[in-house]
Every structure is written in C-alpha cells, then in structure tokens.
Design a protein around this motif. Structure first.
Motif, PDB file in Angstrom:
ATOM      1  N   ILE A 194      45.405  10.570   9.286  1.00 32.43           N
ATOM      2  CA  ILE A 194      46.188  11.613   9.953  1.00 32.43           C
ATOM      3  C   ILE A 194      45.653  11.875  11.361  1.00 32.43           C
ATOM      4  N   ALA A 195      46.585  12.067  12.294  1.00 31.12           N
ATOM      5  CA  ALA A 195      46.224  12.399  13.674  1.00 31.12           C
ATOM      6  C   ALA A 195      46.613  13.834  14.019  1.00 31.12           C
ATOM      7  N   GLY A 196      47.751  14.269  13.509  1.00 34.97           N
ATOM      8  CA  GLY A 196      48.188  15.615  13.845  1.00 34.97           C
ATOM      9  C   GLY A 196      49.400  16.027  13.030  1.00 34.97           C
ATOM     10  N   THR A 197      49.803  17.273  13.212  1.00 35.41           N
ATOM     11  CA  THR A 197      50.997  17.800  12.542  1.00 35.41           C
ATOM     12  C   THR A 197      51.923  18.390  13.593  1.00 35.41           C
ATOM     13  N   PHE A 198      53.221  18.382  13.291  1.00 31.02           N
ATOM     14  CA  PHE A 198      54.207  18.947  14.212  1.00 31.02           C
ATOM     15  C   PHE A 198      55.020  20.006  13.495  1.00 31.02           C
ATOM     16  N   ALA A 199      55.704  20.846  14.259  1.00 35.23           N
ATOM     17  CA  ALA A 199      56.538  21.912  13.701  1.00 35.23           C
ATOM     18  C   ALA A 199      57.824  22.016  14.508  1.00 35.23           C
ATOM     19  N   VAL A 200      58.935  21.592  13.905  1.00 36.48           N
ATOM     20  CA  VAL A 200      60.262  21.766  14.500  1.00 36.48           C
ATOM     21  C   VAL A 200      60.880  23.078  14.028  1.00 36.48           C
ATOM     22  N   ASN A 201      60.248  23.672  12.992  1.00 40.63           N
ATOM     23  CA  ASN A 201      60.750  24.893  12.356  1.00 40.63           C
ATOM     24  C   ASN A 201      62.082  24.665  11.660  1.00 40.63           C
ATOM     25  N   GLN A 202      62.259  23.444  11.149  1.00 40.61           N
ATOM     26  CA  GLN A 202      63.397  23.095  10.317  1.00 40.61           C
ATOM     27  C   GLN A 202      62.863  22.340   9.104  1.00 40.61           C
ATOM     28  N   VAL A 203      63.361  22.727   7.915  1.00 41.81           N
ATOM     29  CA  VAL A 203      62.803  22.201   6.672  1.00 41.81           C
ATOM     30  C   VAL A 203      62.893  20.689   6.602  1.00 41.81           C
ATOM     31  N   GLU A 204      64.027  20.113   7.026  1.00 43.30           N
ATOM     32  CA  GLU A 204      64.212  18.673   6.885  1.00 43.30           C
ATOM     33  C   GLU A 204      63.236  17.860   7.726  1.00 43.30           C
ATOM     34  N   TYR A 205      62.611  18.500   8.708  1.00 40.06           N
ATOM     35  CA  TYR A 205      61.580  17.835   9.503  1.00 40.06           C
ATOM     36  C   TYR A 205      60.175  18.243   9.037  1.00 40.06           C
ATOM     37  N   ASP A 206      59.919  19.530   9.025  1.00 38.25           N
ATOM     38  CA  ASP A 206      58.557  20.006   8.778  1.00 38.25           C
ATOM     39  C   ASP A 206      58.067  19.733   7.362  1.00 38.25           C
ATOM     40  N   ASP A 207      58.969  19.757   6.377  1.00 36.13           N
ATOM     41  CA  ASP A 207      58.547  19.611   4.982  1.00 36.13           C
ATOM     42  C   ASP A 207      58.788  18.222   4.404  1.00 36.13           C
ATOM     43  N   GLN A 208      59.377  17.329   5.192  1.00 32.98           N
ATOM     44  CA  GLN A 208      59.753  16.033   4.612  1.00 32.98           C
ATOM     45  C   GLN A 208      59.360  14.822   5.446  1.00 32.98           C
ATOM     46  N   LEU A 209      59.132  14.981   6.737  1.00 37.07           N
ATOM     47  CA  LEU A 209      59.035  13.834   7.628  1.00 37.07           C
ATOM     48  C   LEU A 209      57.592  13.440   7.939  1.00 37.07           C
ATOM     49  N   LEU A 210      57.394  12.120   7.975  1.00 33.44           N
ATOM     50  CA  LEU A 210      56.086  11.534   8.266  1.00 33.44           C
ATOM     51  C   LEU A 210      56.293  10.412   9.271  1.00 33.44           C
ATOM     52  N   LEU A 211      55.635  10.488  10.420  1.00 34.99           N
ATOM     53  CA  LEU A 211      55.766   9.476  11.457  1.00 34.99           C
ATOM     54  C   LEU A 211      54.636   8.458  11.333  1.00 34.99           C
ATOM     55  N   VAL A 212      55.002   7.183  11.309  1.00 33.15           N
ATOM     56  CA  VAL A 212      54.025   6.096  11.268  1.00 33.15           C
ATOM     57  C   VAL A 212      54.442   5.059  12.315  1.00 33.15           C
ATOM     58  N   SER A 213      53.605   4.057  12.516  1.00 33.48           N
ATOM     59  CA  SER A 213      53.967   2.997  13.451  1.00 33.48           C
ATOM     60  C   SER A 213      55.082   2.145  12.865  1.00 33.48           C
ATOM     61  N   LEU A 214      55.888   1.577  13.731  1.00 31.48           N
ATOM     62  CA  LEU A 214      57.004   0.747  13.278  1.00 31.48           C
ATOM     63  C   LEU A 214      56.524  -0.472  12.484  1.00 31.48           C
ATOM     64  N   PRO A 215      55.472  -1.177  12.925  1.00 30.53           N
ATOM     65  CA  PRO A 215      54.989  -2.312  12.110  1.00 30.53           C
ATOM     66  C   PRO A 215      54.569  -1.904  10.704  1.00 30.53           C
ATOM     67  N   LEU A 216      53.915  -0.730  10.565  1.00 29.43           N
ATOM     68  CA  LEU A 216      53.512  -0.282   9.224  1.00 29.43           C
ATOM     69  C   LEU A 216      54.748  -0.051   8.362  1.00 29.43           C
ATOM     70  N   ALA A 217      55.781   0.602   8.925  1.00 28.73           N
ATOM     71  CA  ALA A 217      57.008   0.865   8.162  1.00 28.73           C
ATOM     72  C   ALA A 217      57.697  -0.434   7.773  1.00 28.73           C
ATOM     73  N   GLN A 218      57.691  -1.396   8.680  1.00 27.17           N
ATOM     74  CA  GLN A 218      58.330  -2.681   8.369  1.00 27.17           C
ATOM     75  C   GLN A 218      57.580  -3.419   7.263  1.00 27.17           C
ATOM     76  N   ARG A 219      56.265  -3.319   7.251  1.00 25.70           N
ATOM     77  CA  ARG A 219      55.496  -3.926   6.156  1.00 25.70           C
ATOM     78  C   ARG A 219      55.738  -3.181   4.851  1.00 25.70           C
ATOM     79  N   LEU A 220      55.743  -1.859   4.931  1.00 31.71           N
ATOM     80  CA  LEU A 220      55.875  -1.038   3.727  1.00 31.71           C
ATOM     81  C   LEU A 220      57.222  -1.262   3.048  1.00 31.71           C
ATOM     82  N   PHE A 221      58.285  -1.400   3.853  1.00 35.21           N
ATOM     83  CA  PHE A 221      59.641  -1.503   3.295  1.00 35.21           C
ATOM     84  C   PHE A 221      60.177  -2.935   3.288  1.00 35.21           C
ATOM     85  N   ASP A 222      59.325  -3.917   3.576  1.00 36.68           N
ATOM     86  CA  ASP A 222      59.710  -5.331   3.513  1.00 36.68           C
ATOM     87  C   ASP A 222      60.806  -5.697   4.514  1.00 36.68           C
ATOM     88  N   TYR A 223      60.624  -5.359   5.774  1.00 39.87           N
ATOM     89  CA  TYR A 223      61.574  -5.740   6.818  1.00 39.87           C
ATOM     90  C   TYR A 223      60.845  -6.493   7.920  1.00 39.87           C
TER      91      TYR A 223
END
Length: 404
Positions: A194-223
């Motif tokens: 973890i590097a940091g946390t953000f707050a948009v003050n909207q549930v769909e962002y603050d309580d659900q979203l996780l930002l990672v690097s694009l290469p990590l996401a592509q490896r994780l989801f097989d793309y």
C-alpha cells in the motif's frame, strides 16, 4: 380598453374594500404564494448546490471522456480507430484502464474489491493527488507494485498507508480448467504494498475501488498488454477542441464515448427525478395556497357588485368586467410571486455567503453548511408555474360574473 381593465384591477388591489376581511384574505393569499415561491427557489437551489458538489467530487476522479466497448467487457488498443486517436494533437492524454472484481486479503481480513489497473498517464486524466487522504499516490515505485485504495476499503481490510505488509490479490484464471482437488491452484495471485488512500466521498469509489498498475491487472486477469476495459481521455486546452461526437465518429459503432454525466448516469438520473418530484410536491402545495385567491376574489366580486352595475351602465360588456377581476386575481398571485422570488433569491445568496444553515462539523462532513446554487432557469420555471396557477385560480371566480 385593456389599459382601462388593468387600471381598475390595479386600483382594486390596493384600495380599501368595503369589508376589512377582504383585505386580510387578499394579503394572506399573496403571503401564501410568496412563502411557497420562496420555498421552491430555496429547495431547488439547495438541490443544485448538492448536485454541483457531488459533480465536483466525481470530476476529481472521472476523466473528461471515457471510451468503452459497445459489447463485451474489454477493448483492444491495437486497432486502427484507437491508434488514430493517439495521433491527435488536440488530445492531451489517453490512459488505459483495466477494471474487474477480485478478492483481496491482508492478514486475516479479506473482501471483494473493484481492482482498476492504470498506466502512467492516469494522473493526467484524474486529479488523484487532490483526493489523497493518507500517504501518497503510487502503483509502481520502480521496484515493487504498489496500491492506492479507497479510504473505506482500507478500513474494511484493516490497512492504512503506513503498513508495510503485502496485500494479496486473487482472481480466477480465465483460461484452463478448474482443479477440483485444489481450487486454489485455479486462482491467479499477485501481491503489492500500500502507498496511500484516497477519498472521493462516494461509496462506489471509497469503499470498493483499488488502484494498481496496469501490468499487474493484466497479469491478474489474464490479459495481454493491448487489452483494456476503457480508455480515459484528457482534452488539450486549445482553441480547436475535439468534441465527443468527433471521437465517436472516429471510433465507429463498436465504441461508446461517455462524458462525465454519462459516466455517472444513474446518479444524475436520480437527482433529476428527485428534483422533478420536489417541484411536483411544491406545486401541489402552491395549488392549495391558490384556493385563497379564489376565496378572496369571490369576496371581492360580491363587495364590488355596485361597481359592476356602474361599469355595465357605462357600456362595459360582461367580458370586459370579467377581465377586470381576472387581472385582479392574477395581480394578487403576481405580487406574491415577486415577493417570493426576491425573498428566495436573497435567502439563497445569504446562505451561500454566510452559511447560516449548518450541516455539521468534523471529518465526516465534506462541507459545513448547506450548499446552494441559484440558477436563472429555476427562477424562470418557478415564476412561470406560480403565474400560471395564479391565472387559473383567478379564472374560475371571474367567469361566474353575470350582469343582470
């Protein structure tokens, strides 16, 4: 003749009536219209204020334009239409994002999350630094994968920006067969810090979203490296700015181009429905208040029976006399509307400047006072509704006048 009718109606509005009760009822009618009119302006302005506030929150994260596939969950970035976009000088940046759901785990805590892989141009399409609540934004530090997550999601998983333990991410393999003996072997596994946390003050962002690097996401989801779920577009601040419709023509029917309103269509649709329902409710209250105009005008017609006979003997026909009292009732509602509009606008401007009505204080409140935003269209709409109902209320008793 129309000037004569207006002159007589105007004199009746302020002249002393034969019975003092008529003056009182007329005053109450105008006051009721004024109060409801001011309430309509105030409520609509507060709703505008909240809408603008939430729109600003979304704009800190959402791009100016978002390109998504018309069908399916992903798009290819090595196709001719997409490549042609990268050649445009009036587009400042095009950032790839790959978003899907995964399971995240930190020590004994685990929860599903929306994992969004972003590339190095992400910061040009989102003001991520302005919404960091703890730590800093990073998805890759040159040696290790990093994550930046919503503040609520970090609380659910039991992390904060200063923890050094690894966060584990799991997603089902898209290809291959599931090993029923060892289901865990059918999961892709990645880890990051973890590097940091953000707050948009909207549930769909603050309580659900996780930002990672694009290469990590592509490896994780097989793309592969040319696959994304959407493209984030930032427009250059030039005189000739490419429009949403131009981008749609370039890309063709296989893609949808969404502006910020369309990216949050469900929220803004709900806001419009709430505003419509609020207007209908206040119109209903105004309709009830308009019955006072009917009562006061009916009493005035009875009080002015002698004047009606005099006007008739002087040559005024029945239609002319009816218009006199129609204008009289309309003047009552117009006076109330004018007072209400002025009072409502002044109240809203005062709230905007001084913040009289407070929401509260503390970290859980985005703002301390109710936000307001007066819009000219709302003033015109309210004035039109009030005057139309006032005219309708005055029409009924005035049509009952008959010259004997």
């Amino acid at each position: 003749m129309p000037n004569l009718e207006s002159h007589i109606a105007w004199r009746y509005l302020f002249s002393k009536k034969g019975h003092n009760a008529i003056n009182i009822v007329s005053g109450i009618s105008a006051a009721a219209v004024a109060v409801v009119t001011a309430a309509m302006i105030s409520v609509l302005s507060v709703m505008n204020g909240f809408g603008t506030l939430v729109e600003h929150m979304f704009s800190e994260f959402d791009p100016v334009l978002l390109v998504v596939p018309t069908e399916g969950a992903t798009l290819r970035t090595d196709t001719a239409p997409i490549i042609s976009l990268y050649a445009r000088e009036d587009i400042e940046a095009i950032s790839m994002q790959l978003e899907q759901t995964a399971l995240i785990r930190y020590k004994d805590h685990q929860t599903p999350a929306r994992v969004m892989g972003v590339d190095s141009l992400f910061t040009q399409t989102a003001h991520i630094d302005s919404i960091i609540s703890d730590g800093f934004y990073s998805v890759w530090d040159g040696a290790f994968d990093r994550v930046t997550m919503g503040r609520g999601l970090a609380a659910q998983i039991g992390m904060n920006a200063h923890f050094t333990g690894a966060l584990h991410l799991y997603a089902p393999q898209r290809t291959g067969r599931i090993n029923m003996m060892r289901p865990d072997l059918s999961l892709n596994h990645e880890h990051a810090f973890i590097a940091g946390t953000f707050a948009v003050n909207q549930v769909e962002y603050d309580d659900q979203l996780l930002l990672v690097s694009l290469p990590l996401a592509q490896r994780l989801f097989d793309y592969d490296e040319f696959t994304a779920s959407a493209l984030r577009i930032a427009i250059s601040n030039q005189q000739s700015v490419i429009s949403k419709s131009e981008i749609s023509k370039i890309l063709g029917p296989g893609y949808k181009v969404l502006d910020r309103y369309e990216q949050q269509a469900s929220f803004f649709n709900i806001l419009r429905i709430e505003k419509l329902l609020t207007i209908l409710l206040l119109v209903f209250i105004l309709l009830i208040a308009s019955f006072n105009i009917i009562g006061s005008l009916s009493m005035l017609i009875i009080d002015k029976r002698e004047d009606i006979q005099i006007l008739s003997h002087l040559g005024a026909d029945e239609a002319t006399i009816r218009r006199v009292f129609l204008l009289e009732g309309w003047f009552i509602s117009s006076l109330g509307a004018l007072i209400g509009l002025i009072a409502g606008v002044l109240l809203c401007l005062g709230q905007q400047h001084f913040g009289w009505l407070k929401l509260g204080s503390g970290a859980e409140y985005v703002i301390s006072a109710y936000p307001v935003q007066v819009q000219v269209l709302d003033i015109v709409l309210v004035a039109a509704i009030v005057l139309a109902l006032g005219f309708a209320a005055a029409l009924y008793p005035s049509r009952k006048i008959q010259i004997q």
